[in-house]
Design a protein around this motif. Structure first.
Motif, PDB file in Angstrom:
ATOM      1  N   GLU A  15     -80.603  30.531 -18.365  1.00 17.62           N
ATOM      2  CA  GLU A  15     -81.338  31.096 -17.226  1.00 17.62           C
ATOM      3  C   GLU A  15     -81.838  29.993 -16.301  1.00 17.62           C
ATOM      4  O   GLU A  15     -81.756  30.110 -15.073  1.00 17.62           O
ATOM      5  CB  GLU A  15     -82.499  31.952 -17.719  1.00 17.62           C
ATOM      6  N   GLU A  16     -82.360  28.914 -16.879  1.00 18.87           N
ATOM      7  CA  GLU A  16     -82.839  27.810 -16.044  1.00 18.87           C
ATOM      8  C   GLU A  16     -81.671  27.161 -15.299  1.00 18.87           C
ATOM      9  O   GLU A  16     -81.787  26.842 -14.112  1.00 18.87           O
ATOM     10  CB  GLU A  16     -83.576  26.768 -16.883  1.00 18.87           C
ATOM     11  N   ARG A  17     -80.554  26.977 -15.988  1.00 21.24           N
ATOM     12  CA  ARG A  17     -79.378  26.389 -15.328  1.00 21.24           C
ATOM     13  C   ARG A  17     -78.903  27.277 -14.181  1.00 21.24           C
ATOM     14  O   ARG A  17     -78.604  26.783 -13.085  1.00 21.24           O
ATOM     15  CB  ARG A  17     -78.247  26.180 -16.332  1.00 21.24           C
ATOM     16  N   ASN A  18     -78.871  28.597 -14.402  1.00 17.95           N
ATOM     17  CA  ASN A  18     -78.451  29.519 -13.352  1.00 17.95           C
ATOM     18  C   ASN A  18     -79.395  29.474 -12.153  1.00 17.95           C
ATOM     19  O   ASN A  18     -78.954  29.519 -11.002  1.00 17.95           O
ATOM     20  CB  ASN A  18     -78.349  30.938 -13.898  1.00 17.95           C
ATOM     21  N   ALA A  19     -80.696  29.374 -12.410  1.00 17.55           N
ATOM     22  CA  ALA A  19     -81.671  29.296 -11.310  1.00 17.55           C
ATOM     23  C   ALA A  19     -81.491  28.006 -10.513  1.00 17.55           C
ATOM     24  O   ALA A  19     -81.554  28.017  -9.275  1.00 17.55           O
ATOM     25  CB  ALA A  19     -83.093  29.388 -11.864  1.00 17.55           C
ATOM     26  N   LEU A  20     -81.254  26.899 -11.217  1.00 13.66           N
ATOM     27  CA  LEU A  20     -81.033  25.630 -10.516  1.00 13.66           C
ATOM     28  C   LEU A  20     -79.733  25.662  -9.714  1.00 13.66           C
ATOM     29  O   LEU A  20     -79.679  25.171  -8.593  1.00 13.66           O
ATOM     30  CB  LEU A  20     -81.016  24.461 -11.505  1.00 13.66           C
ATOM     31  N   ASP A  21     -78.702  26.261 -10.292  1.00 15.82           N
ATOM     32  CA  ASP A  21     -77.438  26.389  -9.568  1.00 15.82           C
ATOM     33  C   ASP A  21     -77.603  27.259  -8.330  1.00 15.82           C
ATOM     34  O   ASP A  21     -77.052  26.963  -7.276  1.00 15.82           O
ATOM     35  CB  ASP A  21     -76.354  26.993 -10.474  1.00 15.82           C
ATOM     36  N   ALA A  22     -78.379  28.334  -8.446  1.00 16.93           N
ATOM     37  CA  ALA A  22     -78.586  29.249  -7.325  1.00 16.93           C
ATOM     38  C   ALA A  22     -79.332  28.588  -6.169  1.00 16.93           C
ATOM     39  O   ALA A  22     -79.101  28.918  -5.002  1.00 16.93           O
ATOM     40  CB  ALA A  22     -79.346  30.487  -7.789  1.00 16.93           C
ATOM     41  N   SER A  23     -80.204  27.642  -6.477  1.00 19.92           N
ATOM     42  CA  SER A  23     -80.980  26.988  -5.420  1.00 19.92           C
ATOM     43  C   SER A  23     -80.325  25.693  -4.923  1.00 19.92           C
ATOM     44  O   SER A  23     -80.872  25.021  -4.057  1.00 19.92           O
ATOM     45  CB  SER A  23     -82.407  26.699  -5.899  1.00 19.92           C
ATOM     46  N   ALA A  24     -79.156  25.379  -5.442  1.00 18.43           N
ATOM     47  CA  ALA A  24     -78.487  24.119  -5.082  1.00 18.43           C
ATOM     48  C   ALA A  24     -78.163  24.044  -3.592  1.00 18.43           C
ATOM     49  O   ALA A  24     -78.331  23.000  -2.966  1.00 18.43           O
ATOM     50  CB  ALA A  24     -77.221  23.932  -5.907  1.00 18.43           C
ATOM     51  N   GLU A  25     -77.702  25.132  -3.001  1.00 15.34           N
ATOM     52  CA  GLU A  25     -77.332  25.121  -1.582  1.00 15.34           C
ATOM     53  C   GLU A  25     -78.553  24.853  -0.706  1.00 15.34           C
ATOM     54  O   GLU A  25     -78.478  24.087   0.253  1.00 15.34           O
ATOM     55  CB  GLU A  25     -76.672  26.434  -1.188  1.00 15.34           C
ATOM     56  N   ALA A  26     -79.667  25.440  -1.036  1.00 14.87           N
ATOM     57  CA  ALA A  26     -80.894  25.212  -0.256  1.00 14.87           C
ATOM     58  C   ALA A  26     -81.309  23.748  -0.349  1.00 14.87           C
ATOM     59  O   ALA A  26     -81.723  23.150   0.643  1.00 14.87           O
ATOM     60  CB  ALA A  26     -82.015  26.115  -0.741  1.00 14.87           C
ATOM     61  N   ARG A  27     -81.201  23.168  -1.554  1.00  9.14           N
ATOM     62  CA  ARG A  27     -81.548  21.748  -1.705  1.00  9.14           C
ATOM     63  C   ARG A  27     -80.596  20.878  -0.896  1.00  9.14           C
ATOM     64  O   ARG A  27     -81.005  19.919  -0.252  1.00  9.14           O
ATOM     65  CB  ARG A  27     -81.508  21.344  -3.182  1.00  9.14           C
ATOM     66  N   ARG A  28     -79.321  21.213  -0.918  1.00  7.36           N
ATOM     67  CA  ARG A  28     -78.326  20.435  -0.175  1.00  7.36           C
ATOM     68  C   ARG A  28     -78.600  20.489   1.329  1.00  7.36           C
ATOM     69  O   ARG A  28     -78.569  19.481   2.016  1.00  7.36           O
ATOM     70  CB  ARG A  28     -76.925  20.987  -0.477  1.00  7.36           C
ATOM     71  N   THR A  29     -78.891  21.690   1.830  1.00  7.09           N
ATOM     72  CA  THR A  29     -79.165  21.861   3.261  1.00  7.09           C
ATOM     73  C   THR A  29     -80.418  21.091   3.676  1.00  7.09           C
ATOM     74  O   THR A  29     -80.441  20.446   4.715  1.00  7.09           O
ATOM     75  CB  THR A  29     -79.339  23.355   3.590  1.00  7.09           C
ATOM     76  N   SER A  30     -81.447  21.118   2.850  1.00 11.53           N
ATOM     77  CA  SER A  30     -82.693  20.421   3.164  1.00 11.53           C
ATOM     78  C   SER A  30     -82.520  18.909   3.160  1.00 11.53           C
ATOM     79  O   SER A  30     -83.256  18.192   3.842  1.00 11.53           O
ATOM     80  CB  SER A  30     -83.781  20.792   2.161  1.00 11.53           C
ATOM     81  N   ALA A  31     -81.562  18.427   2.405  1.00  6.30           N
ATOM     82  CA  ALA A  31     -81.353  16.986   2.298  1.00  6.30           C
ATOM     83  C   ALA A  31     -80.355  16.462   3.327  1.00  6.30           C
ATOM     84  O   ALA A  31     -80.110  15.267   3.387  1.00  6.30           O
ATOM     85  CB  ALA A  31     -80.869  16.629   0.891  1.00  6.30           C
ATOM     86  N   ASP A  32     -79.798  17.360   4.150  1.00  5.96           N
ATOM     87  CA  ASP A  32     -78.836  16.936   5.175  1.00  5.96           C
ATOM     88  C   ASP A  32     -79.470  15.955   6.156  1.00  5.96           C
ATOM     89  O   ASP A  32     -80.687  15.895   6.303  1.00  5.96           O
ATOM     90  CB  ASP A  32     -78.307  18.146   5.950  1.00  5.96           C
ATOM     91  N   THR A  33     -78.629  15.228   6.840  1.00  2.00           N
ATOM     92  CA  THR A  33     -79.074  14.239   7.816  1.00  2.00           C
ATOM     93  C   THR A  33     -79.932  14.895   8.893  1.00  2.00           C
ATOM     94  O   THR A  33     -79.600  15.963   9.402  1.00  2.00           O
ATOM     95  CB  THR A  33     -77.853  13.563   8.478  1.00  2.00           C
TER      96      THR A  33
END
Length: 114
Positions: A15-33
């Motif tokens: 469940e924790e892995r799935n939650a982290l995977d689900a939020s990965a795109e938001a983290r990626r977008t926030s870290a963009d240049t």
């Protein structure tokens, strides 16, 4: 450790892995240049945007480390050595594993390491 406890901890890890995977795109977008386009950042200054980017990158790094720890814990479950302290070899208390299913050390050894 009882089989039902192990199954419960395995589910918790998934469940924790799935939650982290689900939020990965938001983290990626926030870290963009950070772009210089003032219409995109509104009233935020460039420094605020850069700080937000740095915080997002740090969050992403923590999430990656946690995903790796989860994967290693799942591998230990499959090998049959999950829940054994890496220091003394004793069983890690179930209560400790429920709080952090990736724990590698019993409470005594963890305290001694600090």
């Amino acid at each position: 450790m009882e089989d039902h406890d192990l199954d419960s901890l395995r589910r918790q890890l998934h469940e924790e892995r799935n939650a982290l995977d689900a939020s990965a795109e938001a983290r990626r977008t926030s870290a963009d240049t950070v772009e210089l386009d003032q219409t995109r950042t509104g009233r935020l200054t460039r420094m605020d945007a850069l700080q937000g980017q740095a915080m997002a990158r740090a969050s992403s790094a923590r999430a990656t480390q946690r995903l790796q720890a989860i994967q290693r814990a799942l591998e230990r479950i499959e090998r049959g050595d999950y829940g054994e302290c890496r220091e003394c070899g004793e069983e890690i208390a179930l209560a400790r594993l429920k709080v952090d299913p990736c724990a590698l050390f019993c409470i005594g050894c963890a305290e001694a390491r600090q």
